[in-house]
Design an enzyme around this catalytic site. Structure first.
Site, PDB file in Angstrom:
ATOM      1  N   GLU A   1      -8.497   2.829  -4.492  1.00 53.34           N
ATOM      2  CA  GLU A   1      -7.758   2.926  -5.743  1.00 53.34           C
ATOM      3  C   GLU A   1      -8.465   1.965  -6.703  1.00 53.34           C
ATOM      4  O   GLU A   1      -8.616   0.789  -6.370  1.00 53.34           O
ATOM      5  CB  GLU A   1      -6.332   2.445  -5.466  1.00 53.34           C
ATOM      6  CG  GLU A   1      -5.347   2.848  -6.497  1.00 53.34           C
ATOM      7  CD  GLU A   1      -3.960   2.303  -6.169  1.00 53.34           C
ATOM      8  OE1 GLU A   1      -3.675   1.987  -4.990  1.00 53.34           O
ATOM      9  OE2 GLU A   1      -3.180   2.159  -7.115  1.00 53.34           O
TER      10      GLU A   1
ATOM     11  N   ARG B   1      -5.297  -2.674   9.988  1.00 49.99           N
ATOM     12  CA  ARG B   1      -5.915  -3.357   8.844  1.00 49.99           C
ATOM     13  C   ARG B   1      -6.607  -4.602   9.336  1.00 49.99           C
ATOM     14  O   ARG B   1      -6.194  -5.201  10.332  1.00 49.99           O
ATOM     15  CB  ARG B   1      -4.833  -3.843   7.881  1.00 49.99           C
ATOM     16  CG  ARG B   1      -4.218  -2.817   7.029  1.00 49.99           C
ATOM     17  CD  ARG B   1      -3.166  -3.494   6.173  1.00 49.99           C
ATOM     18  NE  ARG B   1      -3.717  -3.910   4.897  1.00 49.99           N
ATOM     19  CZ  ARG B   1      -3.924  -3.075   3.882  1.00 49.99           C
ATOM     20  NH1 ARG B   1      -3.644  -1.806   3.997  1.00 49.99           N
ATOM     21  NH2 ARG B   1      -4.412  -3.524   2.743  1.00 49.99           N
TER      22      ARG B   1
ATOM     23  N   LYS C   1      -5.054  -6.817  -3.055  1.00 56.26           N
ATOM     24  CA  LYS C   1      -5.558  -6.867  -4.425  1.00 56.26           C
ATOM     25  C   LYS C   1      -4.501  -7.410  -5.376  1.00 56.26           C
ATOM     26  O   LYS C   1      -4.808  -8.151  -6.300  1.00 56.26           O
ATOM     27  CB  LYS C   1      -5.990  -5.470  -4.866  1.00 56.26           C
ATOM     28  CG  LYS C   1      -7.287  -5.043  -4.227  1.00 56.26           C
ATOM     29  CD  LYS C   1      -7.670  -3.645  -4.642  1.00 56.26           C
ATOM     30  CE  LYS C   1      -6.948  -2.619  -3.820  1.00 56.26           C
ATOM     31  NZ  LYS C   1      -7.344  -1.240  -4.098  1.00 56.26           N
TER      32      LYS C   1
HETATM   33  P1  ATP Z   1      -4.932  -3.761  -0.948  1.00 56.91           P
HETATM   34  O1  ATP Z   1      -3.764  -4.033  -0.061  1.00 56.91           O
HETATM   35  O2  ATP Z   1      -6.029  -4.735  -0.793  1.00 56.91           O
HETATM   36  O3  ATP Z   1      -4.553  -3.551  -2.359  1.00 56.91           O
HETATM   37  P2  ATP Z   1      -5.156  -0.948  -0.538  1.00 56.91           P
HETATM   38  O4  ATP Z   1      -4.958  -0.350   0.798  1.00 56.91           O
HETATM   39  O5  ATP Z   1      -4.104  -0.717  -1.541  1.00 56.91           O
HETATM   40  O6  ATP Z   1      -5.557  -2.439  -0.349  1.00 56.91           O
HETATM   41  P3  ATP Z   1      -7.084   0.947  -1.403  1.00 56.91           P
HETATM   42  O7  ATP Z   1      -8.002   0.872  -2.550  1.00 56.91           O
HETATM   43  O8  ATP Z   1      -5.998   1.939  -1.448  1.00 56.91           O
HETATM   44  O9  ATP Z   1      -6.498  -0.497  -1.166  1.00 56.91           O
HETATM   45  O10 ATP Z   1      -7.914   1.097  -0.052  1.00 56.91           O
HETATM   46  C1  ATP Z   1      -8.965   1.990   0.163  1.00 56.91           C
HETATM   47  C2  ATP Z   1      -9.166   2.159   1.637  1.00 56.91           C
HETATM   48  O11 ATP Z   1      -9.447   0.906   2.263  1.00 56.91           O
HETATM   49  C3  ATP Z   1      -7.919   2.694   2.306  1.00 56.91           C
HETATM   50  O12 ATP Z   1      -8.282   3.721   3.181  1.00 56.91           O
HETATM   51  C4  ATP Z   1      -7.342   1.516   3.029  1.00 56.91           C
HETATM   52  O13 ATP Z   1      -6.653   1.909   4.164  1.00 56.91           O
HETATM   53  C5  ATP Z   1      -8.578   0.681   3.356  1.00 56.91           C
HETATM   54  N1  ATP Z   1      -8.230  -0.730   3.451  1.00 56.91           N
HETATM   55  C6  ATP Z   1      -7.655  -1.504   2.511  1.00 56.91           C
HETATM   56  N2  ATP Z   1      -7.420  -2.743   2.970  1.00 56.91           N
HETATM   57  C7  ATP Z   1      -7.867  -2.767   4.250  1.00 56.91           C
HETATM   58  C8  ATP Z   1      -7.905  -3.756   5.276  1.00 56.91           C
HETATM   59  N3  ATP Z   1      -7.443  -4.986   5.079  1.00 56.91           N
HETATM   60  N4  ATP Z   1      -8.440  -3.412   6.470  1.00 56.91           N
HETATM   61  C9  ATP Z   1      -8.931  -2.183   6.676  1.00 56.91           C
HETATM   62  N5  ATP Z   1      -8.921  -1.208   5.763  1.00 56.91           N
HETATM   63  C10 ATP Z   1      -8.399  -1.471   4.559  1.00 56.91           C
HETATM   64 MG    MG Z   2      -3.638   1.556  -1.876  1.00 57.23          MG
END
Ligand code: ATP
Ligand code: MG
Length: 566
Positions: free
Chosen positions: A34, A260, A270
C-alpha cells in the site's frame, strides 16, 4: 514444470504438491504494498519470499500497488517502494500494476453482487455500523437497510458513484451473515465514498473499494496462483473466497498465510513510524535508527545482507520476535570480508612524543584488509604529535585497565611502542596532552623477554581529516515496543550519539576523489561505518556506524554508552 524443489519451509511443500497435481501450472505471485509509507525489513521478508519463489519455480511476480485509499497515499511512497525493490535486486514482471487500474472492473463486479441480491447500500453511520456488528461474544444485528430491493440498491449505488452522497452517508456492503462467528463475514463494507483526489485516477472516482474486495479480485484479474500474505489475514480468507465464488471471475487464486516479521527493539508498522516522524523523534523515513530499507541502506546495510537475513529467519506460521543480533550478524559477516580497514579517532586526545625530532616523519604502508592482499594498501604518516582515543588513556584506573596509563607501555598499531610519562591539563582540569617516550627500536619487533603490550589505534596530527561520527543504538529501550500501549514511553535517549574526531587523510582524499557513494570501513577497534551520502559534503564527511565489531545488545543494557567496543 517438473522440479521438486527442496526447502523445509511449508510454502515450498504446498507449491511442490501443486506442481505434482498439475505439471503445467504457471506459477504466479505478487507483492502488493500500500503506498502509504516506505518499505521496511518486514516487507523485505515478503518481497524475498514472493520474488525468490517466482525465480525458483520459473514463474512471475508482479508488483501491484494496493492503492485503494487516496487519503493516505502518495507518489513519493510509490517512487521509494520501486527504488527499494530494485535496490534489493528484484525485477517485477512486466509493467507495474495498480489496483486503481481495475476500478471499472471492480465496480462491475460490485454491480454483479447487487444484481444477485448479495450486496446492498447501507445508510447507517460509521458508528452505527460498528455497533450493529456485535462482538466476538455477541452476534450482530441486521441493518434496517439490508432488505432493500435490487432495483433500489442499483440506483443508490449509482448515486454513490455520481457523488450524490456525502462521505460517510452511504456505503456498499456484502450481504452475508450478521451472526457469523467470523467478524469479517458480518456484512463487510465493500465500497465507501471518499472525495480526495487519487494519485492515479485523479477525480474520476469518488467511491473506493475496500482492501478485502479489491485484493482478491485484483489477484484474480492478474492470474495470481499463490497469494501469500501475513497471518492476520487468516480470517479474511473466508471473505476472499466468498467474493471470488459469488462473482463471475474466471481465475481462482489461493491465499496462504505466513507469520509477520517482528524485530527486537523495533517498530515495524508504517502508522507508528509515521508517528515517530511527526513527533520529531526521528528525522525521516530514512533515519538509520529505524529498520526501513532506506534507513538500513543509509546505515550501511547491503542488499545481500538483508537477503541473507530473510533467508536465515525462514518462513513459518509461528509469530516470534527475531533477535536484533541476527540482523547485525548478517551485515557484520559481510563487512568483515569487504570493509577497508583504517584508523579513525572519534574522541581525540593529543599525544606528544618528546624524544622525536620536530621534523621526524615516517611513512608506513598498511594493508586495507589483513587477510585479503587484493584489497591493496594505503599510506599512513608517523610524526611526533598524534591523536589517540580519549578512552585509551586513564589517569585513574583499576587493575583491569589494559590501555595507556602513566608509567606503562602501549603499542601504536603498525608502529612503535610508547610509554606515557606525564600529562598536561587545561584550566578546567581536562587532560590536553599526554607526554610519551617512543621506543625507536620496536618497529615490527617484539620487546625482548617481555609480553607484547596492548595495541591502540592513532592518527598523526599531520594525517588527520576532521569527520563527524554518528553512533546508533536501538531506538527503544525495551525488546518489544510494538506490544506496548504507548510505545513512545520507551524511547532510548541515547539512540544517536554524535562525535567529532578524525579519519586518515588518505581515506578522506579517496572518498573525495571517487565521490564514493558506497564506502564501507572498519575503523579499527571501533566498528563498521559507512559514509552518510545525504549529509556528507566534500569538506564535511559524516560517517554512520553500521554495526559494532561484536554483538553487544544482549550483553549490555540498552541506554548505556556503547561507543568503542573493546
Ligand atoms: P504495516 O503494518 O507496516 O503498515 P502493511 O501490512 O499494512 O504493513 P502493506 O503495504 O499492506 O503493509 O504490505 C505489503 C505486503 O508486505 C503485504 O503482503 C504484507 O503482508 C507484507 N508485510 C508487511 N509487513 C510485514 C512484516 N512485518 N513481515 C512480513 N510481511 C509483511
Ligand atoms: Mg496493509
Amino acid at each position: 514444470m517438473n522440479t521438486k524443489i527442496k526447502n523445509n519451509n511449508f510454502i515450498y511443500q504446498i507449491i511442490n504438491e501443486d506442481f505434482n497435481k498439475n505439471k503445467d501450472l504457471s506459477f504466479y505471485t505478487r507483492f502488493p504494498p500500500e503506498p502509504n509509507g516506505y518499505l521496511h525489513i518486514g516487507h523485505a521478508k515478503s518481497i524475498c519470499l514472493n520474488f525468490e519463489l517466482a525465480n525458483i519455480y520459473k514463474g512471475r511476480c508482479n508488483l501491484r500497488f494496493d492503492d485503494t485509499n487516496p487519503m493516505k497515499e502518495n507518489i513519493k511512497y510509490i517512487n521509494s517502494i520501486k527504488y527499494d525493490i530494485h535496490w534489493l535486486g528484484y525485477k517485477w514482471y512486466g509493467n507495474i500494476r495498480y489496483s486503481s487500474e481495475y476500478f471499472l472492473k471492480l465496480y462491475q463486479y460490485a454491480q454483479e453482487l447487487i444484481e444477485k441480491g448479495l450486496a446492498y447500500v447501507d445508510q447507517l453511520t460509521k458508528e452505527q455500523i460498528r455497533e450493529y456488528r456485535g462482538t466476538l461474544n455477541t452476534p450482530g444485528k441486521n441493518s434496517p437497510y439490508r432488505n432493500r430491493t435490487i432495483e433500489e440498491n442499483r440506483q443508490l449505488f449509482n448515486k454513490m458513484k455520481k457523488g450524490e452522497f456525502s462521505e460517510g452517508e452511504a456505503c456498499l456492503r456484502a450481504k452475508i451473515d450478521m451472526k457469523s462467528s467470523f467478524m469479517v463475514m458480518r456484512d463487510p463494507v465493500l465500497y465507501r465514498i471518499i472525495f480526495t483526489e487519487h494519485h492515479q485516477t485523479q477525480k474520476k472516482w469518488c467511491i473506493y473499494p475496500m482492501y478485502d474486495f479489491a485484493h482478491c479480485l485484483s489477484d484474480s484479474i492478474e492470474g495470481i496462483t499463490h497469494s501469500l500474505c501475513t497471518l492476520e489475514f487468516q480470517d479474511n480468507k473466508r471473505l476472499y473466497n466468498w467474493i471470488l465464488k459469488n462473482t463471475s471471475v474466471k481465475h481462482y487464486p489461493k491465499q496462504y498465510e505466513f507469520s509477520r516479521l517482528n524485530l527486537e527493539f523495533s517498530i515495524l508498522s508504517k502508522r507508528k513510524i509515521k508517528i515517530l516522524i511527526d513527533k520529531n523523534i526521528i528525522k525521516e523515513w530514512n533515519d538509520p535508527r529505524i529498520p526501513t530499507l532506506s534507513g538500513l541502506r543509509r546505515k550501511g546495510y547491503t542488499p545481500s545482507s538483508i537477503k541473507l537475513f530473510c533467508q536465515k529467519i525462514g518462513v513459518t506460521k509461528q509469530n516470534n520476535l527475531i533477535e536484533l543480533s541476527m540482523l547485525e550478524h548478517c551485515i557484520r559477516k559481510e563487512l568483515n570480508q569487504t570493509a577497508i580497514r583504517t584508523m579513525a579517532v572519534l574522541e581525540p586526545i593529543k599525544v606528544f612524543l618528546y624524544n622525536l625530532d620536530q621534523n621526524h616523519e615516517e611513512k608506513f604502508i598498511v594493508p586495507n584488509h589483513p587477510n585479503n592482499p587484493a584489497m591493496g594498501t594505503h599510506k599512513i604518516i608517523f610524526t611526533n604529535t598524534l591523536y589517540i582515543e580519549r578512552s585509551d588513556f586513564k589517569e585513574k584506573y583499576d587493575k583491569k585497565y589494559k590501555r595507556l596509563k602513566i608509567g606503562e607501555k602501549i603499542r601504536l598499531r603498525y608502529s612503535y611502542i610508547i610509554k606515557a610519562e606525564k600529562i598536561e591539563k587545561d584550566q578546567y582540569n581536562n587532560i590536553i596532552n599526554i607526554i610519551c617516550f617512543c621506543y625507536l627500536n620496536t618497529l615490527g619487533k617484539k620487546p625482548k623477554n617481555k609480553k607484547n603490550p596492548p595495541v591502540i589505534h592513532w592518527i598523526s596530527e599531520k594525517n588527520t581529516f576532521p569527520a563527524e561520527f554518528r553512533l546508533y543504538n536501538p531506538l527503544f529501550n525495551i525488546k518489544n515496543p510494538e506490544q506496548q500501549k504507548n510505545f513512545l514511553f520507551h524511547i532510548n535517549s541515547e539512540s544517536l550519539i554524535i562525535k567529532y574526531g578524525f579519519i586518515e587523510k588518505k581515506i578522506a582524499q579517496k572518498i573525495q576523489k571517487n565521490n564514493d557513494i558506497e564506502s564501507f570501513f572498519q575503523f579499527e577497534r571501533i566498528g563498521y561505518f559507512c559514509l552518510d551520502n545525504i549529509d556528507s559534503k566534500k569538506d564535511h564527511l559524516v560517517f554512520n556506524r553500521t554495526v559494532n565489531l561484536r554483538d553487544t545488545w544482549n550483553l549490555k543494557k540498552i541506554g548505556t554508552k556503547n561507543i568503542t567496543n573493546n
